[in-house]
Design a protein around this motif. Structure first.
Motif, short mmCIF file in Angstrom:
data_model
loop_
_atom_site.label_atom_id
_atom_site.label_comp_id
_atom_site.label_asym_id
_atom_site.label_seq_id
_atom_site.Cartn_x
_atom_site.Cartn_y
_atom_site.Cartn_z
N MET A 125 -68.46 -5.93 -8.20
CA MET A 125 -68.19 -4.80 -7.30
C MET A 125 -69.04 -3.57 -7.59
N PRO A 126 -69.27 -3.16 -8.84
CA PRO A 126 -70.10 -1.95 -9.03
C PRO A 126 -71.50 -2.07 -8.41
N PRO A 127 -72.26 -3.15 -8.65
CA PRO A 127 -73.56 -3.22 -7.97
C PRO A 127 -73.43 -3.36 -6.45
N CYS A 128 -72.38 -4.01 -5.99
CA CYS A 128 -72.19 -4.14 -4.55
C CYS A 128 -71.87 -2.78 -3.92
N LEU A 129 -71.08 -1.97 -4.61
CA LEU A 129 -70.80 -0.63 -4.09
C LEU A 129 -72.06 0.22 -4.06
N LEU A 130 -72.93 0.05 -5.05
CA LEU A 130 -74.22 0.75 -5.02
C LEU A 130 -75.05 0.28 -3.82
N MET A 131 -75.02 -1.01 -3.53
CA MET A 131 -75.75 -1.55 -2.38
C MET A 131 -75.17 -0.97 -1.09
N LEU A 132 -73.85 -0.85 -1.02
CA LEU A 132 -73.19 -0.29 0.15
C LEU A 132 -73.62 1.17 0.35
N GLU A 133 -73.62 1.94 -0.73
CA GLU A 133 -74.03 3.33 -0.64
C GLU A 133 -75.49 3.44 -0.20
N ALA A 134 -76.34 2.60 -0.77
CA ALA A 134 -77.77 2.63 -0.43
C ALA A 134 -78.00 2.25 1.04
N SER A 135 -77.10 1.47 1.60
CA SER A 135 -77.26 1.03 2.99
C SER A 135 -76.99 2.17 3.99
N GLY A 136 -76.32 3.21 3.54
CA GLY A 136 -76.01 4.31 4.42
C GLY A 136 -74.84 4.06 5.35
N ILE A 137 -74.13 2.99 5.12
CA ILE A 137 -72.97 2.65 5.96
C ILE A 137 -71.79 3.48 5.52
N ALA A 187 -80.13 -24.91 4.35
CA ALA A 187 -80.34 -25.51 3.05
C ALA A 187 -81.32 -24.72 2.18
N MET A 188 -82.12 -23.89 2.81
CA MET A 188 -83.15 -23.21 2.04
C MET A 188 -82.57 -22.11 1.15
N PRO A 189 -83.17 -21.96 -0.04
CA PRO A 189 -82.72 -20.87 -0.91
C PRO A 189 -83.16 -19.54 -0.32
N LEU A 190 -82.40 -18.50 -0.63
CA LEU A 190 -82.71 -17.18 -0.12
C LEU A 190 -83.26 -16.30 -1.23
N PRO A 191 -84.08 -15.31 -0.86
CA PRO A 191 -84.53 -14.34 -1.85
C PRO A 191 -83.33 -13.57 -2.41
N ALA A 192 -83.51 -12.95 -3.56
CA ALA A 192 -82.42 -12.27 -4.25
C ALA A 192 -81.75 -11.20 -3.39
N ASP A 193 -82.51 -10.44 -2.62
CA ASP A 193 -81.90 -9.39 -1.81
C ASP A 193 -81.00 -9.96 -0.72
N GLN A 194 -81.41 -11.06 -0.12
CA GLN A 194 -80.59 -11.70 0.91
C GLN A 194 -79.36 -12.36 0.29
N GLN A 195 -79.55 -13.01 -0.85
CA GLN A 195 -78.41 -13.63 -1.54
C GLN A 195 -77.42 -12.55 -1.96
N GLY A 196 -77.93 -11.42 -2.42
CA GLY A 196 -77.06 -10.32 -2.82
C GLY A 196 -76.26 -9.78 -1.65
N ALA A 197 -76.89 -9.69 -0.49
CA ALA A 197 -76.18 -9.22 0.70
C ALA A 197 -75.04 -10.17 1.07
N LEU A 198 -75.28 -11.46 0.96
CA LEU A 198 -74.22 -12.44 1.22
C LEU A 198 -73.08 -12.30 0.22
N ARG A 199 -73.46 -12.22 -1.05
CA ARG A 199 -72.45 -12.14 -2.12
C ARG A 199 -71.62 -10.87 -2.00
N CYS A 200 -72.29 -9.76 -1.71
CA CYS A 200 -71.55 -8.50 -1.57
C CYS A 200 -70.69 -8.50 -0.30
N SER A 201 -71.17 -9.10 0.76
CA SER A 201 -70.34 -9.22 1.97
C SER A 201 -69.06 -9.98 1.67
N ALA A 202 -69.18 -11.06 0.91
CA ALA A 202 -68.00 -11.84 0.54
C ALA A 202 -67.08 -11.01 -0.37
N ALA A 203 -67.66 -10.30 -1.33
CA ALA A 203 -66.86 -9.47 -2.24
C ALA A 203 -66.12 -8.37 -1.46
#
Length: 125
Positions: free
Chosen positions: A113-125, A29-45
């Protein structure tokens, strides 16, 4: 670890049987910080795009292949969320499903998708 949870997101049109049931775990139930929320959202995308790519959808094929890299991002993000936010598999599953449904309802997949792809690139995966 978190294996094959991407398949859950591919079925977002079918709500989880327990999605309407109230949860009592505070981590869910707890809200997540922006970076964690972003990781969830990008995983779904990534899961949504990967499934569309698998089905041969032309618009999805314009993105880099996300089947393998998207799955690895999802797994690593899930492990990070377990460690940092104290979420369990069910909590992550529920949050990913909610994110995927929200993305579809908003029609925001191409927008995020553009910010999520940037997150993916930054992750080194």
């Amino acid at each position: 670890m978190i294996a094959n949870l991407l398949a859950i997101v591919f079925l977002v049109a079918q709500p989880a049987a327990d999605a309407a049931a109230p949860r009592t775990e505070p981590a869910e139930a707890m809200p997540l910080p922006a970076d964690q929320q972003g990781a969830l959202r990008c995983s779904a995308a990534f899961a949504l795009i990967a499934e569309r790519q698998r089905q041969g959808e032309e618009a999805a094929l314009a993105y880099p292949p996300l089947g393998e890299r998207g799955r690895e991002f999802f797994v690593q993000s899930g492990a990070w969320l377990m460690d940092e936010a104290g979420l369990d598999r069910q909590a992550i599953e529920l949050r990913i499903r909610k994110q995927a449904n929200a993305i579809l309802a908003e029609g925001s997949l191409d927008e995020i998708m553009p910010p999520c792809l940037l997150m993916l690139e930054a992750s080194g995966i």
